[in-house]
Write a protein that holds these residues in place. Structure first.
Motif: not given
Length: 193
Positions: A116-118, A96, A94, A74
């Motif tokens: 996601e949003s990378c 993010k 994962r 993250d």
């Protein structure tokens, strides 16, 4: 700091510079790493199970036979990382809001994996299984998709990708205009005035 024991459970590591640490054959389960640096570190046989890396840096970190099972990255910075030699058993990281630059995922099973949003720059997904992968709100630049299985992957809110529809499987993948117009370049079609 990392203790001498090989198994670590429910531990929290904050603002640690891991550069001189020996992670060989260590197992981390349900651990969290926050603001840690793993720059130019060599890991071999390390296992991360249900772990979270938050705002950590992985810069030219060597990950040989490392396991990332149900592990979240993250808001991390990953530069020059090669996931190709990771342990395939249970491989399920994962991502993010990460900066991913020159990261390699060749021949990896990334099915249903979220990115996601990378920001995904100069990365390589050659021959990877990306079925049902989620690239929501991600930005691509210079990233290679070659011989990939992208069926049902979600690129609807992604930008900047260049995917050759001839050399990749894209059936039922989800795209939106105007980004999907990048396919036309690979087909030799020019929609200019």
């Amino acid at each position: 700091m990392i203790s001498e024991k090989q198994y670590h459970c429910d531990a929290q590591f904050t603002q640690n510079d891991m550069v001189d640490m020996d992670f060989t054959d260590h197992t981390f389960e349900n651990c969290s790493f926050s603001n840690c640096r793993f720059s130019e570190l060599r890991m071999a046989g390390t296992a991360f199970i249900s772990c979270v890396f938050e705002t950590c840096e992985f810069v030219v970190t060597e990950i040989q036979n490392v396991s990332f099972n149900d592990t979240l990255f993250d808001a991390c910075k990953l530069l020059g990382i090669n996931f190709t030699n990771c342990n395939d058993f249970g491989f399920s990281p994962r991502f993010k809001a990460c900066l991913m630059k020159t990261v390699v995922f060749n021949n990896k099973n990334l099915k249903s994996m979220p990115f996601e949003s990378c920001e995904i720059v100069d990365c390589d997904f050659t021959e990877s299984d990306l079925r049902d992968a989620d690239f929501s709100n991600s930005f691509f630049k210079g990233t290679r998709f070659h011989q990939c299985d992208l069926r049902k992957a979600d690129f609807r809110t992604a930008r900047g990708y260049e995917i050759n529809p001839i050399t990749n499987k894209i059936v039922q993948a989800r795209f939106t205009l105007p980004e999907a117009q990048s396919f036309l370049l690979f087909l030799g079609i020019d929609l200019g005035p």
